[in-house]
Motif scaffolding. Structure first.
Motif, PDB file in Angstrom:
ATOM      1  N   ILE A  45       0.853  -1.182   0.000  1.00 50.75           N
ATOM      2  CA  ILE A  45       0.000   0.000   0.000  1.00 50.75           C
ATOM      3  C   ILE A  45       0.886   1.228   0.000  1.00 50.75           C
ATOM      4  CG2 ILE A  45      -1.927   1.142   1.098  1.00 50.75           C
ATOM      5  CD1 ILE A  45      -2.969  -1.367   1.328  1.00 50.75           C
ATOM      6  N   GLY A  46       0.864   1.974  -1.046  1.00 53.79           N
ATOM      7  CA  GLY A  46       1.700   3.166  -1.147  1.00 53.79           C
ATOM      8  C   GLY A  46       0.904   4.428  -0.918  1.00 53.79           C
ATOM      9  N   PRO A  47       1.542   5.582  -1.125  1.00 50.24           N
ATOM     10  CA  PRO A  47       0.866   6.850  -0.910  1.00 50.24           C
ATOM     11  C   PRO A  47      -0.420   6.965  -1.714  1.00 50.24           C
ATOM     12  CG  PRO A  47       3.156   7.195  -1.571  1.00 50.24           C
ATOM     13  CD  PRO A  47       2.936   5.730  -1.564  1.00 50.24           C
ATOM     14  N   ILE A  48      -0.375   6.541  -2.972  1.00 48.84           N
ATOM     15  CA  ILE A  48      -1.534   6.778  -3.827  1.00 48.84           C
ATOM     16  C   ILE A  48      -2.724   5.959  -3.353  1.00 48.84           C
ATOM     17  CG2 ILE A  48      -1.011   5.038  -5.594  1.00 48.84           C
ATOM     18  CD1 ILE A  48      -1.722   7.308  -7.623  1.00 48.84           C
ATOM     19  N   ASN A  49      -2.487   4.711  -2.914  1.00 45.56           N
ATOM     20  CA  ASN A  49      -3.596   3.897  -2.414  1.00 45.56           C
ATOM     21  C   ASN A  49      -4.125   4.455  -1.105  1.00 45.56           C
ATOM     22  OD1 ASN A  49      -1.093   1.837  -3.170  1.00 45.56           O
ATOM     23  ND2 ASN A  49      -2.911   1.664  -4.441  1.00 45.56           N
ATOM     24  N   GLY A  50      -3.171   4.867  -0.232  1.00 49.75           N
ATOM     25  CA  GLY A  50      -3.576   5.386   1.070  1.00 49.75           C
ATOM     26  C   GLY A  50      -4.443   6.623   0.927  1.00 49.75           C
ATOM     27  N   VAL A  51      -3.979   7.569   0.112  1.00 48.91           N
ATOM     28  CA  VAL A  51      -4.748   8.793  -0.076  1.00 48.91           C
ATOM     29  C   VAL A  51      -6.083   8.471  -0.727  1.00 48.91           C
ATOM     30  CG1 VAL A  51      -4.780  11.033  -1.230  1.00 48.91           C
ATOM     31  CG2 VAL A  51      -2.692  10.225  -0.171  1.00 48.91           C
ATOM     32  N   ALA A  52      -6.071   7.540  -1.685  1.00 54.60           N
ATOM     33  CA  ALA A  52      -7.314   7.196  -2.380  1.00 54.60           C
ATOM     34  C   ALA A  52      -8.337   6.604  -1.425  1.00 54.60           C
ATOM     35  CB  ALA A  52      -7.027   6.211  -3.516  1.00 54.60           C
ATOM     36  N   ILE A  53      -7.881   5.677  -0.558  1.00 53.35           N
ATOM     37  CA  ILE A  53      -8.824   4.996   0.319  1.00 53.35           C
ATOM     38  C   ILE A  53      -9.366   5.954   1.375  1.00 53.35           C
ATOM     39  CG2 ILE A  53      -9.068   3.115   1.999  1.00 53.35           C
ATOM     40  CD1 ILE A  53      -6.941   1.609   0.378  1.00 53.35           C
ATOM     41  N   LEU A  54      -8.523   6.883   1.834  1.00 59.30           N
ATOM     42  CA  LEU A  54      -8.959   7.760   2.921  1.00 59.30           C
ATOM     43  C   LEU A  54      -9.611   9.055   2.441  1.00 59.30           C
ATOM     44  CD1 LEU A  54      -6.097   7.202   5.463  1.00 59.30           C
ATOM     45  CD2 LEU A  54      -8.382   6.254   5.456  1.00 59.30           C
ATOM     46  N   LEU A  55      -9.508   9.340   1.139  1.00 57.41           N
ATOM     47  CA  LEU A  55     -10.069  10.602   0.635  1.00 57.41           C
ATOM     48  C   LEU A  55     -11.556  10.780   0.950  1.00 57.41           C
ATOM     49  CD1 LEU A  55     -10.312  13.155  -1.150  1.00 57.41           C
ATOM     50  CD2 LEU A  55     -10.312  11.690  -3.132  1.00 57.41           C
ATOM     51  N   PRO A  56     -12.406   9.777   0.630  1.00 55.86           N
ATOM     52  CA  PRO A  56     -13.830  10.012   0.884  1.00 55.86           C
ATOM     53  C   PRO A  56     -14.132  10.199   2.362  1.00 55.86           C
ATOM     54  CG  PRO A  56     -13.435   7.755   0.194  1.00 55.86           C
ATOM     55  CD  PRO A  56     -12.158   8.477   0.012  1.00 55.86           C
ATOM     56  N   ILE A  57     -13.358   9.531   3.214  1.00 54.21           N
ATOM     57  CA  ILE A  57     -13.617   9.683   4.639  1.00 54.21           C
ATOM     58  C   ILE A  57     -13.239  11.101   5.078  1.00 54.21           C
ATOM     59  CG2 ILE A  57     -12.975   8.803   6.922  1.00 54.21           C
ATOM     60  CD1 ILE A  57     -12.776   6.039   5.602  1.00 54.21           C
TER      61      ILE A  57
END
Lengths: 506, 144
Positions: free
Chosen positions: A40-52
Motif C-alpha cells: 500500500i503506497g501513498p496513492i492507495n492510502g490517499v485514495a482509500i482515505l479521501l472520501p472519509i
C-alpha cells in the motif's frame, strides 16, 4: 522575497491552528502506518482515505492538510517495508529495496531505517523550501495563460507522462486516454447533451471521481494483495539496534543534495512522481560514484540515501504544478487535486490570491509535517515495523470495508459500489498488463479541463485551429513536449549502439 | 497474447465509443465550434491508434499465476460483489460481519479469530462511523 515570507507566515498561522496541527500530525502518523504496510503506497492510502476525509465536513484547507500529511507520511513509511521485507510499498520505493534490504540482511536494519529517515527529511524539507521560493513566481507567470496555453500545457503533461512513466510509452498514453474517455461520461456542461450515459440515470452526473479513485487504487490493490497472498509468504528482517551515525550523514551529504534537487525537478514535471524521481536519482548517483558505484545494490548507504531523498523531494515538487497551474505533478497529487475539486475549488494560478489559506496553509503544514515525521520515525520505527507482521488475512477485508464505507458514505448509492468493483477489476487487469494506473487517474482529473480549454480556445478563434500555435508560451511548451519525447528515444538508441560496439555479438 | 487480446478489446470499445461520438452525440443548440462530439471523436481515434500500436508490438506475457491463484482472486471478487449486493439491504453491521469473518477465514486465520475479527470490525466500524464521525451508512435489517 519579503512578501513570500509574510505569506508563509500567514500560512503558518493556518497550519498551527490546533485542528490543523492535529490533522498534520495524525495524517503523518497514519500515512507512515499506511506506507509501511506492504503493497500500500501513498496513492492507495490517499485514495482509500479521501472520501472519509471528505465526509468529515472539514474546511477545505484542513482536509487538504490531512491528505497531504498522509501523502508524505506514506512516502516516509514506504521505505520500511522496502528495507525490512524487500517488498516496496509502491513503485516509488522500488529503488530503496536495492541497497536497503542488503543492509538489513547484514544486521544493519536500524542504521538503514534511520539513515533513510534522515534522507527523507532532507529531501522533503529542501523541496518545500524550493516550493516556497518558486511556486508564487510560477503562479504569477501562469496567470497570463489563456485556453490555448492550457491546451499546450496539457499536451506537454501527457508527453512527459508517456515518455517518462512506465516501461511502455504506448501503454502509458493509452492509459491516459482511457482516463480521458472515462471523464467524458455524463452530461456535457456546455450543451446539456448526455454522453455515454446509455439512459442510466446514475451516470448522468458522470462517474464519480471518488469511485474511480477507490476502484482503481483501493480495490485493484486489494486484488493484487490477494494474488500476492496466494503466491506465498514474506520474510521479515529484525530491526536490531544499529543507528545512523554522524559519519554516515556526512558521507552522503552531497548525495542528499543532488538527489533532492533531481527529485524536486522531476516532481515538478507534470505527471511524473516518486517512481521516476527515485530511479533517476539512483542511476545518477551510481554514475557519479564512479569506483564506489560498483558496490551499489549490495548495501551502499549512498544507494539508499539517493532514492529516499529523491522520492520525498518529488512529493514537494509535484505540489508545484498542482498549486500554481492546476495540473497535478504526480498520480497522488492528481487525487489531491480531485479532492479540491470536490470542495468546488479550482486549483490554478489564482489560488495563491483567492485561497491563500489553502495554498500557504498547505505549504506551511508541509514544513511542520516533515519535522514531525522525522521525530515520529526515528524512535518509533520498531512499532511501524511490527505492523508488517499484520497478516494479510485481516488486511484484505479491512481495505474492502474502508473502500465500501468511503464510497457509500459520500454518495449513498449502491450502484457506485458495483462500479467501484468493476473499475477495480479493470485496474487489476491493466496493472497485470504492465499499464501504470497513475496516467489513468491523471486522465480522469484532467479530462474536462483539457476539453473545456480546447473548446474555449476554438470558440475564441471561431473554429480556427491555428490559435493553438499563436502564442510564444504555447510554442515553447510544444517544443519542450517534442524534446521530452525525442531525447530519451535518441539516448536509448545511442546507448544501445555504443553497447553493441563495445561488446560485439559472439 | 494477453496484450493482443487487451488491445483488441480496447480497439473494439474505442471503435464503439467513436461510433457513438460520430453518429449519436449532437447538440440541438451549439454555441462553440467543437460541440460535445469533437472531443470524444479525437479520443476515439487516438485510442484506436494506440491500441493498434500495442497490437503490432505486444509485450511479453504477464505471469498470471496458477489456477489456484486465479481461483482465490475469483473468490475474493465474488465476495466483494456479494458484499456490495448485501450492503444496503442487510445493513453495514450484518454484511460487514459476514464479509470480514468469511474472508479472514478463507485467508487462513482460524475460525474463532475470523469470527472475532469480523465482529470487531463490524461493531467498531459502525460505532466509529455512525456515532463519532457521523457518516452515512445503511442500517439495513437492524434499523427497524
Amino acid at each position: 522575497m519579503g512578501q513570500i515570507l509574510a505569506e508563509l507566515g500567514s500560512g503558518f498561522a493556518v497550519a498551527l491552528h490546533p485542528l490543523n496541527l492535529a490533522l498534520v500530525l495524525f495524517g503523518c502518523f497514519a500515512g507512515t502506518l499506511i506506507g509501511a504496510l506492504p503493497g500500500i503506497g501513498p496513492i492507495n492510502g490517499v485514495a482509500i482515505l479521501l472520501p472519509i476525509a471528505y465526509s468529515l465536513r472539514l474546511p477545505p484547507e484542513s482536509a487538504l492538510i490531512l491528505l497531504a500529511g498522509i501523502y508524505y507520511g506514506a512516502e516516509y513509511g514506504g521505505r520500511i517495508s522496502s528495507i525490512l521485507l524487500n517488498v516496496p510499498g509502491d513503485a516509488g520505493a522500488v529503488m530503496t529495496t536495492l541497497d536497503g534490504n542488503p543492509l538489513a540482511k547484514r544486521g544493519e536494519a536500524g542504521r538503514a531505517l534511520s539513515l533513510s529517515a534522515c534522507a527523507s527529511f532532507f529531501g522533503g524539507t529542501l523541496s518545500v523550501v524550493l516550493l516556497t521560493v518558486f511556486g508564487p513566481p510560477l503562479a504569477d507567470f501562469a496567470i497570463s495563460f489563456g485556453p490555448p496555453e492550457y491546451v499546450a500545457l496539457m499536451v506537454f503533461a501527457f508527453a512527459t507522462l508517456s515518455s517518462l512513466v512506465g516501461r511502455n510509452p504506448t501503454k502509458t498514453l493509452l492509459g491516459a486516454i482511457i482516463g480521458l474517455m472515462l471523464a467524458t461520461v455524463g452530461v456535457d456542461a456546455n450543451t446539456g447533451v448526455n454522453r455515454y450515459t446509455f439512459g442510466i440515470p446514475d451516470l448522468f452526473s458522470g462517474i464519480d471521481f471518488l469511485v474511480v479513485v477507490i476502484g482503481l487504487f483501493g480495490i485493484a490493490e486489494l486484488l493484487h494483495l490477494v494474488e500476492a497472498q496466494a503466491r506465498g509468504h514474506l520474510a521479515l528482517t529484525a530491526v536490531g539496534r544499529s543507528f545512523v551515525s554522524w559519519r554516515d550523514l556526512m558521507a552522503v551529504k552531497w548525495t542528499l543534495l543532488r538527489s533532492s534537487i533531481i527529485g524536486f525537478i522531476i516532481g515538478v514535471l507534470p505527471g511524473t512522481g516518486a517512481s521516476v524521481a527515485s530511479a533517476v536519482a539512483y542511476g545518477t548517483e551510481k554514475r557519479v560514484a564512479g569506483e564506489d558505484g560498483r558496490t551499489f545494490g549490495t548495501g551502499n548507504i549512498r544507494g539508499l540515501a539517493a532514492p529516499e531523498a529523491a522520492n520525498n523531494a518529488s512529493a514537494g515538487g509535484s505540489m508545484v504544478p498542482m498549486l500554481t497551474l492546476g495540473i497535478p505533478g504526480s498520480g497522488t497529487t492528481a487525487i489531491l487535486l480531485g479532492a479540491l475539486l470536490l470542495f468546488n475549488i479550482q486549483p490554478g494560478p489564482l489560488m495563491f490570491d483567492q485561497h491563500p489559506e489553502i495554498a500557504w496553509g498547505l505549504i506551511a503544514s508541509m514544513y511542520i509535517g516533515n519535522v514531525a515525521l522525522l521525530l515520529i520515525n526515528l524512535p518509533l520505527v520498531g512499532l511501524f515495523a511490527r505492523l508488517l507482521t499484520l497478516p494479510q488475512a485481516y488486511m484484505i477485508p479491512l481495505i474492502a470495508v474502508l473502500a465500501f464505507i468511503g464510497v457509500y458514505s459520500v454518495v449513498g448509492n449502491p450502484f457506485d459500489l458495483y462500479m467501484m468493483i468493476g473499475l477495480g477489476l479493470l485496474g487489476w487487469v491493466l496493472r497485470k498488463l504492465d499499464f501504470s494506473l497513475a496516467p489513468v487517474i491523471l486522465g480522469v482529473v484532467l479530462g474536462s479541463l483539457f476539453e473545456d480549454n480546447l473548446r474555449r480556445a476554438l470558440s475564441i478563434s471561431g473554429g480556427d485551429w491555428t490559435i493553438l500555435l499563436e502564442s510564444r508560451e504555447s510554442l515553447i511548451l510544444y517544443a519542450m513536449a517534442v524534446l521530452i519525447v525525442v531525447v530519451p528515444v535518441l539516448l536509448g538508441r545511442r546507448r544501445r549502439t555504443s553497447r553493441s560496439e563495445a561488446d560485439p555479438p559472439a | 497474447m494477453a496484450d493482443r487480446i487487451a488491445a483488441l478489446v480496447i480497439l473494439v470499445v474505442a471503435g464503439l465509443y467513436g461510433l457513438v461520438a460520430f453518429t449519436a452525440i449532437k447538440a440541438p443548440f451549439q454555441y462553440d465550434p467543437l460541440g460535445p462530439e469533437s472531443w470524444p471523436q479525437i479520443l476515439s481515434i487516438a485510442a484506436m491508434l494506440c491500441a493498434l500500436a500495442v497490437l503490432a508490438r505486444p509485450d511479453a506475457e504477464p505471469d498470471w499465476g496458477g489456477g489456484s491463484t486465479l481461483g482465490r482472486l475469483g473468490l475474493a471478487l465474488a465476495a466483494l460483489v456479494v458484499y456490495a449486493i448485501a450492503f444496503q439491504p442487510l445493513g453495514f453491521l450484518v454484511s460487514t460481519f459476514l464479509f470480514c469473518a468469511g474472508l479472514a477465514w478463507r485467508g487462513g486465520a482460524g475460525a474463532a479469530r475470523a469470527l472475532l475479527f469480523g465482529l470487531g470490525i463490524a461493531v467498531g466500524g459502525d460505532l466509529l462511523c455512525t456515532r463519532v464521525l457521523e457518516l452515512n451508512l445503511p442500517a439495513g435489517v437492524l434499523g427497524l
